[in-house]
Design an enzyme around this catalytic site. Structure first.
Site, mmCIF file in Angstrom:
data_model
loop_
_atom_site.group_PDB
_atom_site.id
_atom_site.type_symbol
_atom_site.label_atom_id
_atom_site.label_comp_id
_atom_site.label_asym_id
_atom_site.label_seq_id
_atom_site.Cartn_x
_atom_site.Cartn_y
_atom_site.Cartn_z
ATOM 1 N N ASP A 1 51.143 68.346 17.887
ATOM 2 C CA ASP A 1 49.754 68.766 17.670
ATOM 3 C C ASP A 1 49.691 70.289 17.573
ATOM 4 O O ASP A 1 49.411 70.976 18.547
ATOM 5 C CB ASP A 1 48.879 68.258 18.813
ATOM 6 C CG ASP A 1 47.404 68.543 18.591
ATOM 7 O OD1 ASP A 1 47.018 68.788 17.423
ATOM 8 O OD2 ASP A 1 46.640 68.523 19.568
ATOM 9 N N ARG B 1 44.809 64.729 31.110
ATOM 10 C CA ARG B 1 44.620 64.900 32.543
ATOM 11 C C ARG B 1 44.392 63.620 33.341
ATOM 12 O O ARG B 1 44.862 63.535 34.487
ATOM 13 C CB ARG B 1 43.481 65.903 32.784
ATOM 14 C CG ARG B 1 43.924 67.344 32.570
ATOM 15 C CD ARG B 1 42.763 68.314 32.439
ATOM 16 N NE ARG B 1 42.144 68.224 31.117
ATOM 17 C CZ ARG B 1 41.230 69.073 30.669
ATOM 18 N NH1 ARG B 1 40.820 70.071 31.443
ATOM 19 N NH2 ARG B 1 40.732 68.944 29.458
ATOM 20 N N ASP C 1 47.291 77.246 6.608
ATOM 21 C CA ASP C 1 47.845 78.450 5.981
ATOM 22 C C ASP C 1 47.790 78.260 4.476
ATOM 23 O O ASP C 1 47.204 77.284 3.985
ATOM 24 C CB ASP C 1 49.285 78.671 6.461
ATOM 25 C CG ASP C 1 49.643 80.157 6.569
ATOM 26 O OD1 ASP C 1 49.441 80.871 5.554
ATOM 27 O OD2 ASP C 1 50.104 80.581 7.636
ATOM 28 N N ARG D 1 38.258 59.659 28.334
ATOM 29 C CA ARG D 1 38.150 59.732 29.784
ATOM 30 C C ARG D 1 37.766 58.362 30.343
ATOM 31 O O ARG D 1 36.706 57.838 30.013
ATOM 32 C CB ARG D 1 37.078 60.761 30.206
ATOM 33 C CG ARG D 1 37.428 62.211 29.873
ATOM 34 C CD ARG D 1 38.570 62.709 30.723
ATOM 35 N NE ARG D 1 38.856 64.116 30.508
ATOM 36 C CZ ARG D 1 39.704 64.596 29.612
ATOM 37 N NH1 ARG D 1 40.332 63.765 28.791
ATOM 38 N NH2 ARG D 1 39.928 65.888 29.519
ATOM 39 N N LYS E 1 52.297 63.440 23.110
ATOM 40 C CA LYS E 1 51.796 64.568 22.326
ATOM 41 C C LYS E 1 52.360 65.871 22.875
ATOM 42 O O LYS E 1 52.302 66.137 24.082
ATOM 43 C CB LYS E 1 50.267 64.639 22.376
ATOM 44 C CG LYS E 1 49.694 65.819 21.571
ATOM 45 C CD LYS E 1 48.179 65.885 21.680
ATOM 46 C CE LYS E 1 47.720 66.551 22.955
ATOM 47 N NZ LYS E 1 47.882 68.037 22.925
ATOM 48 N N THR F 1 37.112 68.449 19.825
ATOM 49 C CA THR F 1 36.238 67.732 20.758
ATOM 50 C C THR F 1 35.607 68.644 21.808
ATOM 51 O O THR F 1 34.727 68.211 22.549
ATOM 52 C CB THR F 1 36.999 66.605 21.464
ATOM 53 O OG1 THR F 1 38.173 67.148 22.091
ATOM 54 C CG2 THR F 1 37.410 65.531 20.474
ATOM 55 N N LYS G 1 48.137 71.834 14.640
ATOM 56 C CA LYS G 1 46.953 72.186 13.837
ATOM 57 C C LYS G 1 47.264 73.260 12.793
ATOM 58 O O LYS G 1 46.659 74.333 12.772
ATOM 59 C CB LYS G 1 45.812 72.616 14.748
ATOM 60 C CG LYS G 1 45.399 71.560 15.769
ATOM 61 C CD LYS G 1 44.273 72.057 16.663
ATOM 62 C CE LYS G 1 43.890 71.004 17.685
ATOM 63 N NZ LYS G 1 44.947 70.749 18.709
#
Length: 239
Positions: free
Chosen positions: A67, A213, A72, A183, A39, A122, A69
């Protein structure tokens, strides 16, 4: 590796949310063949030569999820999605507003680009939506946007895995369901508020898991990615 494990590997999307292109390329190299889908978000697009990185990853046989988003007027969305499709990328996000989604779907027709609608971020919970002026709770907003996405002919959705089971009921089995906020058990949640483990996300209907992460900050990113792929594989085969 078995075909089933290779398929599990394709369901992991590693977020390249790191400082600059060199750091992203180092992470990809460290992960090696344990991941094939990456991503690229705002941080890399605006601060790390992200579009050139996307093309480099594609040339190396990787898959790329852009990604950004988009949201418009329809004409602008149409031209933007058309340009992204021409790059040969695999996924792109737009905000899940009906007008935006319809324009994006039309622009992507005839290409291999999957357009994903972003439902509710999220990092947001019910209190955050109330503060932003929304009348409905996060779950209700997600399901309403999921139904709009299905009606628009979208390729898939981005949503918390906490809403995955409900979304599957609203959209059926065919659309992609990409879930950030993943996670592994015992890891830090950071700024995510609606998080789920990889196994639970798969069992609840996610098609792809976005993990940042827990892999990028791991001492051994390759092993971290391999462990998540194995969890996806085991969860997929327990259904």
């Amino acid at each position: 590796m078995s075909v089933a494990r290779e398929h599990a590997k394709e369901r992991l999307i590693v977020a390249l949310d790191v400082e600059g292109r060199a750091a992203a390329e180092a992470l990809v190299e460290a992960i090696g063949d344990e991941a094939i889908f990456y991503k690229i978000g705002y941080q890399m697009v605006f601060g790390g030569d992200g579009l050139a990185l996307a093309q480099s990853l594609k040339a190396a046989g990787k898959k790329v999820f852009l990604d950004v988003k988009l949201h418009d007027i329809p004409n602008t969305i149409s031209h933007g999605v058309d340009a992204i499709a021409a790059m040969g990328l695999d996924m792109v996000t737009v905000h899940a507003y009906p007008q935006t989604m319809r324009a994006a779907v039309t622009a992507a027709q005839g290409s291999s680009l999957t357009v994903l609608g972003v439902t509710v971020l999220t990092s947001m919970d019910d209190a955050d939506l109330t503060a932003a002026g929304y009348a409905h709770a996060a779950r209700d907003t997600v399901l309403a946007r999921a139904r709009d996405a299905a009606s628009a002919g979208m390729g898939g959705l981005v949503a918390s895995a906490q809403e995955a089971a409900g979304i599957r009921g609203a959209i059926g089995a065919d659309m992609a369901l990409v879930t950030p906020g993943i996670r592994p058990s015992g890891s830090e949640t950071g700024d995510q508020k609606r998080v789920v483990t990889p196994a639970d996300a798969i069992r609840d209907g996610a098609s792809h898991l976005v993990v940042g992460r827990p892999i990028s900050a791991a001492g051994d990113p390759k092993t971290a990615a391999k462990d998540i792929v194995e969890e996806i594989f085991l969860a997929s085969n327990s259904q």
